[in-house]
Design a protein around this motif. Structure first.
Motif, short mmCIF file in Angstrom:
data_model
loop_
_atom_site.label_atom_id
_atom_site.label_comp_id
_atom_site.label_asym_id
_atom_site.label_seq_id
_atom_site.Cartn_x
_atom_site.Cartn_y
_atom_site.Cartn_z
N GLY A 4 0.62 -1.10 -0.04
CA GLY A 4 -0.36 0.29 0.12
C GLY A 4 1.15 1.13 -0.21
O GLY A 4 0.17 2.30 -0.55
N GLY A 5 2.10 0.64 0.23
CA GLY A 5 3.06 2.56 0.29
C GLY A 5 2.79 3.63 -1.15
O GLY A 5 3.18 2.00 -2.44
N PRO B 117 12.24 -1.61 -0.11
CA PRO B 117 10.54 -0.97 -0.42
C PRO B 117 10.05 -1.38 -1.67
O PRO B 117 8.98 -1.58 -0.97
CB PRO B 117 11.30 0.67 -0.33
N LEU B 118 10.86 -2.07 -1.77
CA LEU B 118 9.91 -2.33 -3.76
C LEU B 118 9.96 -3.93 -3.82
O LEU B 118 10.75 -4.56 -4.72
CB LEU B 118 10.56 -1.21 -4.38
N ASN C 126 -0.67 -3.13 -3.77
CA ASN C 126 -2.23 -2.59 -2.95
C ASN C 126 -2.70 -3.79 -2.26
O ASN C 126 -4.25 -2.98 -2.36
CB ASN C 126 -2.15 -1.25 -3.10
N LEU C 127 -2.87 -4.66 -2.80
CA LEU C 127 -4.02 -5.51 -2.53
C LEU C 127 -4.39 -6.15 -1.33
O LEU C 127 -3.03 -6.62 -0.84
CB LEU C 127 -3.72 -7.33 -4.07
N PRO D 93 3.45 2.77 4.44
CA PRO D 93 3.32 1.23 3.97
C PRO D 93 2.72 0.54 5.11
O PRO D 93 2.87 1.02 6.12
CB PRO D 93 4.65 0.61 3.05
N THR D 94 1.93 0.09 4.55
CA THR D 94 1.09 -0.93 5.44
C THR D 94 1.87 -2.56 5.97
O THR D 94 2.06 -3.31 5.28
CB THR D 94 0.12 -2.04 5.65
#
Length: 732
Positions: free
Chosen positions: A291-292, A388-389, A358-359, A306-307
């Protein structure tokens, strides 16, 4: 032809045999020279003088000359040593060495090498041995559509090193950690149908996946799976983690106690076996997030925070934290692995660059057919360090650069995909479709012998005790003689799957329900038409108290103490289409290490994972292929270099340079390059050096015959001298 010419003929013989004695003497002198190749001298008749005779023209020989000096390049004896860097070539080939501070290259059979102060492998004269450096770093790439692995078995190349041959230098005294990029299991699974531990009426093909719950300890209950295979993997910092793959069989068809079909996998060939698997790590080691948005690589900040999968400050731990990939193994009737599915989080999502997937990780639709590596194996992201990614294989830094690709791991269970998926699916597709509802009869077991609470009571620790307080194991179900709770279930589930509670909705600690001395109707059936079959086989409707559930039907009580009670209810059958709902390999290729489903018991036949922590060099070794290995204190054995070997079509054209060296010439031709044990080259033998191939007995024979030849020619000179003296005397 005069007498003086005859003298010169003998002189040529003296010169020739004198030269041959040099060759013989050189061979004998080098009888202990390592890698020395002996020589032999061949003579030819030198010159002829034309003359005449009564029979016509004649030729009279005028001497002998050195015809050729040929090298004997046969194998010398191998002598054992105590040094691993003493290397002999057993067969054809030469080592290549570089003269210090120059680009001049030479060739040698002498393998008395050692590491100097700069960790360079050299001979005693300082010449550096040449070889290929082995690239040990591994990096996976996603499969492109143009890659085809081929359907035939490929032979492994004898070349381990790559690039251009160079000085062999042990610059890897410190071994940097290597991240795990491949996990391989060869599983022996059963096909007897007893391995289906996790079942589900609504989603049978994700029953094992649904059992995983990161908020519990352990996240996967021991009773949820048939077998598992753990293995140690490493992150980019060399830290060890335990990766575990769980396996559970999926029944092709499931029916209830009354024979009604709950679900069925349509289109699955007869005799096929399906296993669901889940790839996991401990939830607390899963540093993925979702979600970030708007990540800034320079400042390492987010536009939208992010979460976290695990222990998020706002949402807590997600159910699927630690769950990296799931899928199915499909075996034919003979137990051979013939197809596979693989789903990872957000694999087919397409977030824009610098944004995360972001699922919702807890939803089945978020787990999608994953990407393949260039090796044709399914991949997943294992983000141990909070990159991060690198949370989904679909995330990227830019339209052309993927950070996730640097953190993926491929799973090899013995099947590679030469093409792609038969369809782009999600776990939600595996739920299939529900058929229209139909009315069926559901059997209910009546109470036959009540047991009162005065006989057994819960002991407060999950067990039971009798009236005296001693531990006891009563026959279930238990009943409580309590008029206020008569006819009410206390805990458990009935045959329809209803949760059993008392009349207040409270779940009690023991698997018992309240009832008096009469037979009863369960409270979840109160108000329904309960039927039974009498002794004559006729269907009858039961009469009972709709409030208490007590049976009031005297005929029922008298007819049979254990009649079959049943109710009519609505059920729906679930259909899963194997050909349409299941995203499989469209072109699978089975490998030699393929898992199978024909074992009598569960076994992990082989388990391998690359990667390792950092280490310090503690020793070296050289194998028969010329590969120089480093032994490190972390337990790893790493190939560092591969010794280059060379050979020539015309060895006689090589120039002997002294110092056990040969130089390439125009006559020798260009050197043919290769590695030990391949394409006609000999193998390398560590702890050995090749001795001289001089045969002393033969050389002594040659020395004697050369001496006799020399003596005979000297006798010719003295004889001619005597003859000349006679001629001179005649003149006087």
């Amino acid at each position: 032809m005069g007498l003086s010419a005859s003298m010169w003929t003998s002189v040529s013989g003296l010169l020739a045999h004198g030269n041959k004695m040099n060759v013989v003497g050189n061979n004998i002198a080098n009888v202990s020279t390592i890698g020395f190749k002996s020589q032999r001298m061949d003579f030819n008749d030198y010159l002829y003088i034309n003359g005449g005779s009564t029979s016509g023209p004649v030729q009279i020989g005028a001497g002998v000359a050195t015809y050729a000096v040929l090298g004997d390049f046969s194998q010398g004896a191998l002598e054992s040593t105590n040094s691993v860097t003493d290397v002999a070539i057993d067969g054809e080939g030469f080592f290549k060495v570089r003269k210090p501070n120059t680009d001049q290259m030479y060739y040698t059979r002498a393998g008395d090498f050692y590491f100097n102060a700069d960790r360079q492998l050299q001979n005693p004269e300082g010449y550096r041995l040449q070889g290929w450096k082995v690239e040990n770093s591994t990096r996976l790439t996603f499969k492109s559509e143009s890659i085809n692995l081929g359907k035939d078995k490929t032979n492994e190349s004898a070349f381990v090193g790559t690039g251009t041959p160079q000085d062999i230098v042990l610059d890897s005294w410190y071994l940097e950690p290597q991240r795990t990029t491949n996990v391989t299991f060869t599983m022996g699974l059963t096909s007897d149908g007893n391995g289906d531990r996790s079942t589900s009426d609504t989603s049978p093909m994700t029953a094992l996946f649904d059992q995983w719950d990161a908020t519990k300890n352990p996240p996967m209950a021991d009773t949820s799976y048939a077998t598992s295979s753990p293995i140690k993997v490493y992150d980019e910092g060399g830290n060890a983690h335990t990766l575990t793959v769980y396996y559970d069989q999926v029944a092709a068809k499931q029916v209830d106690a009354n024979g009604n079909t709950i679900y069925e996998i349509e289109g699955l060939p007869a005799g096929y076996t399906v296993y669901e698997y889940c790839v996991t790590i401990p939830p607390e080691e899963d540093m993925r997030s979702y979600g970030g948005e708007g990540y800034d690589p320079v400042s390492n900040t987010w536009g939208k925070k992010p979460t976290q999968f695990y222990n998020d400050p706002e949402k807590g731990t997600n159910k699927n934290a630690g769950l990296l990939m799931t899928g199915h193994l499909i075996f034919d009737a003979a137990g051979n692995l013939v197809n596979q599915t693989a789903y990872s989080y957000g694999a087919n999502d397409d977030p824009t660059a610098l944004n995360q997937c972001n699922l919702p990780p807890e939803e089945l639709s978020s787990w999608q057919s994953t990407k393949f590596s260039s090796n044709g194996l399914p991949t997943f992201c294992a983000n141990f360090t909070g990159q991060p990614l690198a949370n989904s294989v679909s995330e990227k830094l830019s339209d052309t650069q993927s950070q996730a690709q640097d953190y993926i791991i491929e799973l090899d269970l013995g099947l590679r995909c030469l093409g792609n998926w038969t369809s782009s699916g999600t776990l939600l597709d595996l739920q299939g479709t529900l058929e229209p509802a139909k009315t069926v009869q559901v059997t209910v077991s009546p109470v036959t012998k009540p047991v009162y609470e005065t006989e057994y009571q819960p002991d407060g620790a999950g067990g039971w005790q009798d009236a005296a307080g001693d531990p006891a194991t009563p026959a279930f179900p238990l009943y409580i003689e309590d008029p206020n709770k008569r006819g009410s279930y206390i805990k458990g589930t009935d045959s329809l799957g209803n949760i059993l509670k008392d009349s207040t909705g409270t779940a009690y600690t023991g698997p018992f329900f309240a009832q008096g001395t009469d037979k009863f109707v369960p409270n979840n059936l109160l108000g329904q038409a309960v039927k039974y079959t009498d002794a004559a086989g006729a269907e009858q409707t039961l009469t009972y108290d709709a409030t208490t559930g007590q049976i009031t039907d005297a005929a029922y009580k008298a007819a049979n103490p254990k009649p079959r009670l049943f109710v009519e209810t609505q059920v729906q059958e679930r259909k899963i289409n194997y050909n349409n709902d299941v995203a499989k390999y469209d072109d699978p290729m089975k490998t030699e290490n393929a898992s199978s489903a024909g074992a009598s018991s569960y076994i992990t036949q082989d388990a391998q994972a690359n990667g390792y922590p950092s280490g310090v060099l503690s020793g070296t070794n050289i194998d028969n292929a010329g590969v120089v290995y480093g032994y490190y204190d972390n337990g790893e054995t790493i190939p560092l270099y591969q010794i280059a070997l060379y050979d020539f079509h015309n060895k006689q054209g090589l120039r002997r340079e002294g110092g056990n060296l040969y130089g390439q010439t125009k006559e020798s031709g260009e050197a043919r390059q290769g590695v030990a044990g391949d394409n006609g080259f000999g193998v390398t033998r560590a702890y050995n050096i090749e001795g001289s191939n001089v045969d002393l007995s033969r050389e002594f024979v040659n020395m004697i015959t050369t001496q006799r030849g020399f003596q005979a020619n000297s006798k010719g000179i003295t004889t001619v001298d005597t003859m000349l003296e006679t001629v001179i005397g005649m003149k006087r």
